[in-house]
Design an enzyme around this catalytic site. Structure first.
Site, mmCIF file in Angstrom:
data_model
loop_
_atom_site.group_PDB
_atom_site.id
_atom_site.type_symbol
_atom_site.label_atom_id
_atom_site.label_comp_id
_atom_site.label_asym_id
_atom_site.label_seq_id
_atom_site.Cartn_x
_atom_site.Cartn_y
_atom_site.Cartn_z
ATOM 1 N N SER A 34 -1.855 5.552 1.532
ATOM 2 C CA SER A 34 -2.981 4.620 1.617
ATOM 3 C C SER A 34 -2.932 3.901 2.955
ATOM 4 O O SER A 34 -1.893 3.821 3.602
ATOM 5 C CB SER A 34 -2.926 3.616 0.469
ATOM 6 O OG SER A 34 -3.038 4.275 -0.770
ATOM 7 N N LEU A 55 0.886 -1.155 0.000
ATOM 8 C CA LEU A 55 0.000 0.000 0.000
ATOM 9 C C LEU A 55 0.925 1.207 0.000
ATOM 10 O O LEU A 55 1.901 1.231 0.753
ATOM 11 C CB LEU A 55 -0.876 0.035 1.251
ATOM 12 C CG LEU A 55 -2.023 -0.968 1.338
ATOM 13 C CD1 LEU A 55 -2.642 -0.945 2.722
ATOM 14 C CD2 LEU A 55 -3.079 -0.671 0.285
ATOM 15 N N ASP A 56 0.638 2.212 -0.820
ATOM 16 C CA ASP A 56 1.531 3.369 -0.830
ATOM 17 C C ASP A 56 1.448 4.127 0.496
ATOM 18 O O ASP A 56 0.574 3.863 1.320
ATOM 19 C CB ASP A 56 1.282 4.264 -2.050
ATOM 20 C CG ASP A 56 -0.049 4.978 -2.031
ATOM 21 O OD1 ASP A 56 -0.456 5.504 -0.981
ATOM 22 O OD2 ASP A 56 -0.696 5.037 -3.094
ATOM 23 N N GLU A 57 2.364 5.034 0.691
ATOM 24 C CA GLU A 57 2.494 5.739 1.962
ATOM 25 C C GLU A 57 1.202 6.438 2.387
ATOM 26 O O GLU A 57 0.866 6.487 3.561
ATOM 27 C CB GLU A 57 3.638 6.755 1.845
ATOM 28 C CG GLU A 57 4.023 7.427 3.129
ATOM 29 C CD GLU A 57 5.254 8.312 2.976
ATOM 30 O OE1 GLU A 57 5.654 8.911 3.989
ATOM 31 O OE2 GLU A 57 5.804 8.424 1.860
#
Length: 194
Positions: free
Chosen positions: A61, A57-59
């Site tokens: 998210s 998950l990106d930072e």
């Protein structure tokens, strides 16, 4: 259907976490500058050596992230097209035409090329989901009203959902993964490890 309950190897461990906003989906970094300025999964729990995230998950998210000490399982899950469900808060009131476009697949940029996303399941959420408050850094609803959708995909390209919602004119403001296969986030608070 994804089930992570039992394993043949007794020393294999699986974790389910609620990754909070602002944290990277990795245990640590070799970059000293990044270590000083970023937040890592190792801050949540003392994971044993060899533990790895299954997907990312990106930072910005948040939500369900699985970790395992079984590299083969991680690879299988990442390559198998298991369905992942996200709740997405959008900038603006999304309409049925945009939902239909998302469902059919849209063109997004990927590594300097155009990529057509696969058909997926999308529906509008009638009311705001019962979840933890958004991080103040997100500045949600500052300019116009927001709306929520549920989107289920079986692929996972770089920042795919953010690019998809932007392609139909409704940028993502908040992105929360709530399910991977049959494993649900349920009511786990941010930062929780099971």
């Amino acid at each position: 259907m994804l089930r992570i309950c039992k394993t043949k190897m007794s020393d294999t461990i699986h974790y389910k976490i609620h990754k909070p906003f602002g944290m990277l989906s990795q245990l640590t970094s070799n970059d000293p500058k990044e270590i000083r300025s970023k937040s890592f999964l190792s801050e949540l729990y003392d994971f044993p050596q060899g533990t790895m995230p299954i997907g990312r998950l990106d930072e910005k998210s948040e939500g369900l992230l699985l970790l395992t000490s079984d590299g083969k399982l991680s690879d299988t899950i990442n390559r198998s097209g298991i369905e992942k469900e996200y709740w997405v808060q959008l900038d603006g009131q999304i309409h049925t035409e945009a939902v239909q476009k998302l469902t059919e697949g849209v063109s997004i940029g990927l590594k300097g090329n155009l990529y057509q996303t696969q058909p997926c399941k999308v529906h509008m959420l009638v009311s705001e989901p019962k979840i933890s408050s958004a991080d103040p850094k997100l500045r949600i609803g500052r300019h116009r009203p927001t709306s929520w959708i549920s989107i289920c995909i079986t692929e996972g390209k770089f920042r795919q959902i953010r690019k998809m919602t932007a392609a139909v004119g409704f940028p993502t403001q908040r992105l929360i993964r709530v399910r991977i296969g049959s494993i649900h986030l349920d009511d786990m608070p941010p930062g929780t490890v099971k």
